[in-house]
Enzyme design. Sequence first.
Site, short mmCIF file in Angstrom:
data_model
loop_
_atom_site.label_atom_id
_atom_site.label_comp_id
_atom_site.label_asym_id
_atom_site.label_seq_id
_atom_site.Cartn_x
_atom_site.Cartn_y
_atom_site.Cartn_z
N PRO A 9 0.78 -1.23 0.00
CA PRO A 9 0.00 0.00 0.00
C PRO A 9 0.82 1.29 0.00
CG PRO A 9 -0.18 -1.15 2.10
CD PRO A 9 0.48 -2.09 1.16
N ASN A 10 0.31 2.24 -0.74
CA ASN A 10 0.84 3.61 -0.83
C ASN A 10 2.11 3.73 -1.67
OD1 ASN A 10 -1.24 4.77 0.87
ND2 ASN A 10 -0.23 3.70 2.55
N ARG A 17 4.84 11.04 -1.55
CA ARG A 17 5.18 10.71 -0.16
C ARG A 17 6.41 11.54 0.24
NH1 ARG A 17 4.51 4.37 1.14
NH2 ARG A 17 4.37 5.18 3.27
N TYR A 22 11.57 8.80 1.07
CA TYR A 22 11.41 7.91 -0.08
C TYR A 22 12.08 8.40 -1.36
CZ TYR A 22 8.16 5.55 2.99
OH TYR A 22 7.63 4.87 4.05
N ASN A 73 7.90 -5.81 -1.26
CA ASN A 73 7.91 -4.69 -0.33
C ASN A 73 6.49 -4.60 0.21
OD1 ASN A 73 7.87 -2.32 1.08
ND2 ASN A 73 8.99 -1.14 -0.47
N ALA A 76 3.36 -0.92 4.68
CA ALA A 76 2.88 -0.95 6.07
C ALA A 76 2.42 -2.33 6.51
CB ALA A 76 1.77 0.08 6.26
N GLU A 97 12.45 -9.86 1.17
CA GLU A 97 11.71 -8.67 1.62
C GLU A 97 12.58 -7.43 1.37
OE1 GLU A 97 11.00 -8.87 5.83
OE2 GLU A 97 10.38 -6.77 5.95
N HIS A 99 12.77 -2.93 1.40
CA HIS A 99 12.22 -1.63 1.78
C HIS A 99 13.08 -0.54 1.18
CE1 HIS A 99 9.51 -3.52 4.58
NE2 HIS A 99 10.52 -4.29 4.96
N ARG A 106 13.55 4.22 11.84
CA ARG A 106 12.35 5.07 11.86
C ARG A 106 11.52 4.80 13.14
NH1 ARG A 106 9.54 4.65 6.21
NH2 ARG A 106 8.40 6.40 7.10
C1 DQA Z 1 8.41 0.83 3.42
C2 DQA Z 1 8.58 1.03 4.93
C3 DQA Z 1 7.25 0.84 5.65
O1 DQA Z 1 7.43 1.05 7.05
C4 DQA Z 1 6.23 1.83 5.15
O2 DQA Z 1 4.97 1.60 5.76
C5 DQA Z 1 6.12 1.88 3.67
C6 DQA Z 1 7.31 1.71 2.85
C7 DQA Z 1 9.70 1.15 2.62
O3 DQA Z 1 9.79 0.74 1.48
O4 DQA Z 1 10.58 1.83 3.16
O5 DQA Z 1 5.05 2.14 3.13
O6 DQA Z 1 8.09 -0.54 3.18
#
Ligand code: DQA
Length: 143
Positions: A9-10, A17, A22, A73, A76, A97, A99, A106
């Site tokens: 998501p997002n 963002r 990011y 990825n 959240a 996995e 990120h 964070r």
């Molecule tokens: C994320 C890190 C997560 O904590 C966050 O909720 C994201 C992006 C990253 O790629 O840094 O949406 O997965």
Amino acid sequence: MKVLVLNGPNLGRLDIRDSSIYGDMSYADLVAHIHSAAKTHGFVADVRQSNDESEIIGWLHEAADTNTPVIINPAAFTHYSYAIRDAAEMVTAPLIEVHLSNPLSREEFRHTSVISGVANGTIGGFGPNSYVLALIALKALVA
Ligand code: DQA
């Protein structure tokens, strides 16, 4: 070899963002970056993004049923989706996995990943290159 690259998501709204976390790459640019790196390392990437937990679970079932490696990825969902964790556990091919940011540097709620325990490994903190590093790791795992 095919690799499924799943984004949670997002992440589809990357360019709006927080750029201090990011970067300023759009999601479309990230997808292009992944396709190009995948080609360099001998993969064909199928890159997908969803804000919907159930859709991501369906994609993990597809990976499990077709023995396809996964780079994910979970965004959240990383921090609380036991359903995605259980689906990831069924994937028999390697699963990495990733990120963009380093969640451990964070907020405290980001310090927990319920996915890491069923992943071959986790790469975070390198922006779009987290995906490139995952492809390099995957190449070694499937060799
Ligand atoms: C994320 C890190 C997560 O904590 C966050 O909720 C994201 C992006 C990253 O790629 O840094 O949406 O997965």
